[in-house]
Write an enzyme that holds these catalytic residues in place. Structure first.
Site, PDB file in Angstrom:
ATOM      1  N   GLU A  94      70.463  79.657 -44.256  1.00 19.39           N
ATOM      2  CA  GLU A  94      69.142  79.569 -44.866  1.00 19.39           C
ATOM      3  C   GLU A  94      69.198  79.392 -46.375  1.00 19.39           C
ATOM      4  OE1 GLU A  94      66.206  81.915 -42.091  1.00 19.39           O
ATOM      5  OE2 GLU A  94      68.263  82.536 -41.784  1.00 19.39           O
ATOM      6  N   LYS A 134      78.979  86.131 -46.250  1.00 18.03           N
ATOM      7  CA  LYS A 134      77.531  86.262 -46.301  1.00 18.03           C
ATOM      8  C   LYS A 134      76.961  85.020 -45.603  1.00 18.03           C
ATOM      9  CE  LYS A 134      77.341  86.642 -50.979  1.00 18.03           C
ATOM     10  NZ  LYS A 134      76.838  86.979 -52.339  1.00 18.03           N
ATOM     11  N   GLY A 168      74.600  74.592 -33.307  1.00 16.14           N
ATOM     12  CA  GLY A 168      75.045  73.470 -34.111  1.00 16.14           C
ATOM     13  C   GLY A 168      75.537  73.903 -35.474  1.00 16.14           C
ATOM     14  N   ARG A 205      82.898  84.571 -48.697  1.00 14.89           N
ATOM     15  CA  ARG A 205      84.004  83.720 -48.284  1.00 14.89           C
ATOM     16  C   ARG A 205      83.483  82.692 -47.284  1.00 14.89           C
ATOM     17  NH1 ARG A 205      87.951  83.049 -44.596  1.00 14.89           N
ATOM     18  NH2 ARG A 205      87.146  84.666 -43.211  1.00 14.89           N
TER      19      ARG A 205
HETATM   20 MO1  MOS Z   1      66.250  81.462 -38.386  1.00 11.74          MO
HETATM   21  S1  MOS Z   1      64.377  81.002 -39.056  1.00 11.74           S
HETATM   22  O1  MOS Z   1      66.419  83.007 -38.877  1.00 11.74           O
HETATM   23  O2  MOS Z   1      66.616  80.931 -36.905  1.00 11.74           O
END
Ligand code: MOS
Length: 730
Positions: free
Chosen positions: A697, A693, A469, A620
């Site tokens: 997260e 990059k 997703g 980018r």
């Molecule tokens: Mo993630 S916690 O690296 O799927």
């Protein structure tokens, strides 16, 4: 042809919203049987008797699988112990031990789901129960020093720069605080789902996972068969967030059942079991000491952590990595402990360590700002650094200061009055404005891209990577489209399929960097083979036709900077091989600045996060439409992680008491206010050719402390635990 300047929307969106996308459980081979697990109802002990007669008597029941002999099934091994594929080393049904409440003790297979569920409920187990320890402070929990358990592994070692204890002791301004973070569970919309099918000697597995490679090779290890006989397919997962990182232990049991019965078997794990029988974000406790001079220059930090693990595995943590690097702190010490408890092995859950580390550090930095009378944004800008304090190397790219400046302007930070409780809205609610920064390592793994173009202009590319997703299909399609000057929606992209490319864990925010590096290299190779210039639009049909062949196929294998060829061997064996954040000569991180506005109703303590501004440096931006969704999603989850989500351990019986979405509260639409996102969009010059990059997260790191700092600004109260509940506000 699409104007290349127009944003490419999510290429798989139409399939998703019209129901054409097939998730694992949508696969229905003829004759499919349905499975249900029987979870242990004690938190620790032994199964002394298992009555299955009543279960077997349910019409339609084909098999009740209880103890397997070890000849048939083995442990998958645990990756962090060096070699393994399972989310935990414990393989159920090998013996009579129960290690945690919810551990499978039997598997029922029936003609229908209804029969399987009914029969599973009729399996009657007698236990010899033992006392459980499910929290960090429980009697019987055992604490070890992480660095001693993983000798020589740099990522799990202590971090020591300079002399933090001396530098802290002599710091004119000091904060010393302890934080408690409870466990949390992933709740992806798509449950864990498996369909196993034997075609003679070949095993085909449709599994919702972010790691088809580990499922393939892990099943081979567990079942003791040649991995070449196994294929694992997952073109789409409906969310994952780390829950589907490695092989689930029930998949091998399903394969055994399917072999015995000569029929395909399907299993979808009920939501309640996902709270009891899978990995989760472990509880952790952090003591953070932060020292500064009277102008707010950060001088020293000591970050000591204790993190929950299982009895049977050490889930190593990585908490101090960003605490040591978010600012230019000269003297630093980070030490980590692990506490063994009676739970399934914890695992990665979005920004597994960085989320809570950022909460600790950014709460402390906010206190330093108040203690020194500095503006929290200005103080952060003053403590920026171009070099990684841990290695002394430069960052490959670091635009944190620009994130802070731009975010501050977008948010209107200049209008903030510093005094807590000094801002109110028209109806009397306290208004708080808070800021926090975040960092997340920019990793990459070895990857393979197989690119084919034919004389009719069709383009297909199969890549190492999984779609959960987050937008990888779109990022790959857009990369090929922009490179060759062709429409993105005509490109066939293959992901998450061990039949078409070797598959590596897609996690740790390295998915896009890994896949696009390989795709970029494959495009260069294709251009060479077609004899066209290295850039500019290509008439693909004409160029292929000119070769005199119906099709041109190329393959590129790429590695992260500095990685040896052994990394590719690991990829081919389904093992993890990520690199970063430390590379030869540089360190690489994504960065973010979050600004949050909260409104607190004085009479009731009700908190609303009315506004968030997030500015992200993820190199980018490979796919603007899906990257924007990633960041928004990270902010939404950040709001949930701060104010809602928490798994409540059951100290009496083990497991968690709020094991469903009625009691494990996640945010809903009405909890979410305005979210504005901006990207720095500067390519990283060192990490990979496309300059990307990670974004997945970093979106989430720092949301919680931005909200907590806003709450402090509104109420004058500091928070040391997550989630922050009504009783903490009143
Ligand atoms: Mo993630 S916690 O690296 O799927």
């Amino acid at each position: 042809m699409r104007d290349p300047a127009r944003p490419v929307p999510r290429v798989d969106a139409a399939d998703k919203v019209t129901g054409r996308t097939r998730y694992s459980a949508d696969h229905r081979p003829p004759g499919t049987l349905h499975a249900m697990l029987v979870p242990a109802s004690i938190g620790r002990g032994r199964v002394v008797r298992l009555e299955t007669e009543a279960a077997r008597a349910v019409p339609g029941v084909r098999l009740v699988l209880t103890r397997l002999d070890a000849e048939q099934v083995r442990s998958p091994g645990f990756p962090q112990s060096g070699y393994g594929y399972g989310f935990q080393s414990l393989q159920p049904l090998l013996d009579d031990r129960v290690a945690y409440r919810g551990q499978p003790i039997a598997l029922v297979v029936a003609d229908t789901l209804v029969a399987a569920v009914e029969a599973a409920g009729l399996v009657d187990a007698r236990y010899e129960a033992e006392p459980v320890a499910v929290t960090l402070d429980a009697e019987g929990a055992e604490t070890v020093v992480q660095a001693e358990e993983f000798p020589g592994i740099r990522r799990f070692a202590d971090i020591e720069v300079g002399d933090a204890d001396t530098a802290f002791a002599s710091s004119p301004v000091q904060v010393d605080m302890t934080f408690d973070f409870g466990p949390q569970h992933h709740a992806p919309m798509e449950l864990l789902a498996t369909v196993v099918e034997w075609h003679g000697e070949r095993l085909v597995v449709h599994e919702s996972t972010q790691n088809t490679g580990a499922v393939k090779h892990g099943l081979a290890k567990v079942l003791g068969i040649d991995p070449a006989r196994i294929e694992v397919i997952c073109p789409q997962a409906g969310g994952s967030f780390g829950q589907k990182t490695w092989l689930q232990p029930h998949v091998a049991l399903l394969a055994v059942a399917a072999a015995r019965l000569g029929r395909p078997v399907k299993f979808v794990m009920p939501r309640k079991q996902t709270f009891l029988a899978t990995s989760f974000r472990p509880a952790s406790r952090h003591r953070l000491r932060l020292g500064a001079d009277s102008s707010g220059r950060l001088l020293a930090a000591i970050h000591e952590t204790r993190s929950q693990t299982s009895r049977h595995d050490l889930f190593a943590s990585d908490y101090p990595s960003i605490t040591a690097r978010l600012y230019g702190i000269g003297d630093f010490r980070g030490t980590q402990h692990l506490t063994r408890t009676d739970v399934p092995t914890p695992g990665f859950m979005r920004a597994p360590f960085e989320h809570v580390s950022a909460f600790a550090l950014e709460s402390a930095v906010d206190e330093i700002a108040y203690a020194t009378g500095r503006d929290p944004v200005a103080l952060r800008l003053d403590n920026d650094t171009a070099t990684d304090p841990v290695t002394g190397n430069p960052f490959s790219s670091r635009h944190l200061a620009e994130c802070l400046r731009r975010g501050s302007a977008m948010f209107g930070w200049a209008a903030r009055t510093a005094e807590p409780g000094s801002m109110r809205d028209e109806d009397g609610a306290l208004v708080g404005w808070g800021v926090a920064a975040g960092a997340y390592r920019a990793s990459a793994a070895p990857g393979v891209a197989r690119l084919r173009a034919d004389a009719e202009g069709r383009i297909a590319v199969d890549v190492t990577g999984h779609e959960m997703g987050q937008g990888l299909y779109t990022a790959v399609a857009r990369t090929v489209a922009l490179d060759l000057g062709v429409p993105a929606d005509g490109i066939r992209v293959g992901l998450g399929d061990t039949r078409s490319a070797p598959q590596h864990l897609t996690a740790g925010s390295w998915g896009t960097a890994t896949a696009l590096a390989a795709v970029h290299a494959a495009l260069r190779e294709l251009r060479t083979r077609l004899g066209v210039p290295d850039d500019g639009p290509v008439d693909v049909a004409a160029a292929v036709a000119a070769t005199g062949r119906p099709e041109v196929a190329v393959e590129a294998v790429t590695r992260a900077p500095g990685q040896s060829v052994q990394a590719v061997d690991r990829l081919n064996a389904g093992l993890s091989a990520p690199a970063g954040p430390e590379y030869r000569g540089f360190s690489a991180f994504s960065f973010v600045a979050h600004f949050a506005e909260v409104r607190v109703v004085v009479e009731t303590g009700r908190v609303r996060v009315s506004r968030v501004v997030s500015v992200v440096d993820c190199g980018r931006v490979a796919s603007p439409v899906t990257a924007l969704s990633q960041i928004r999603g990270g902010v939404v989850w950040g709001i949930g992680a701060t104010l809602r989500e928490g798994s409540e351990p059951d100290a009496r019986y083990g497991g968690f008491v709020n094991a469903d979405l009625a009691d494990y509260v996640v945010p809903v639409s009405s909890d979410i206010g305005r979210i504005e996102v901006a990207f720095i969009d500067e390519p990283d010059p060192l990490l990979n050719a496309p300059g990307v990059k990670g974004a997945g997260e970093i979106a989430f790191v720092g949301v919680a402390p931005a909200i907590a700092n806003a709450l402090h600004h509104a109420t004058g109260r500091r928070h040391r635990r997550l989630p922050i509940r009504l009783e903490d506000i009143l």
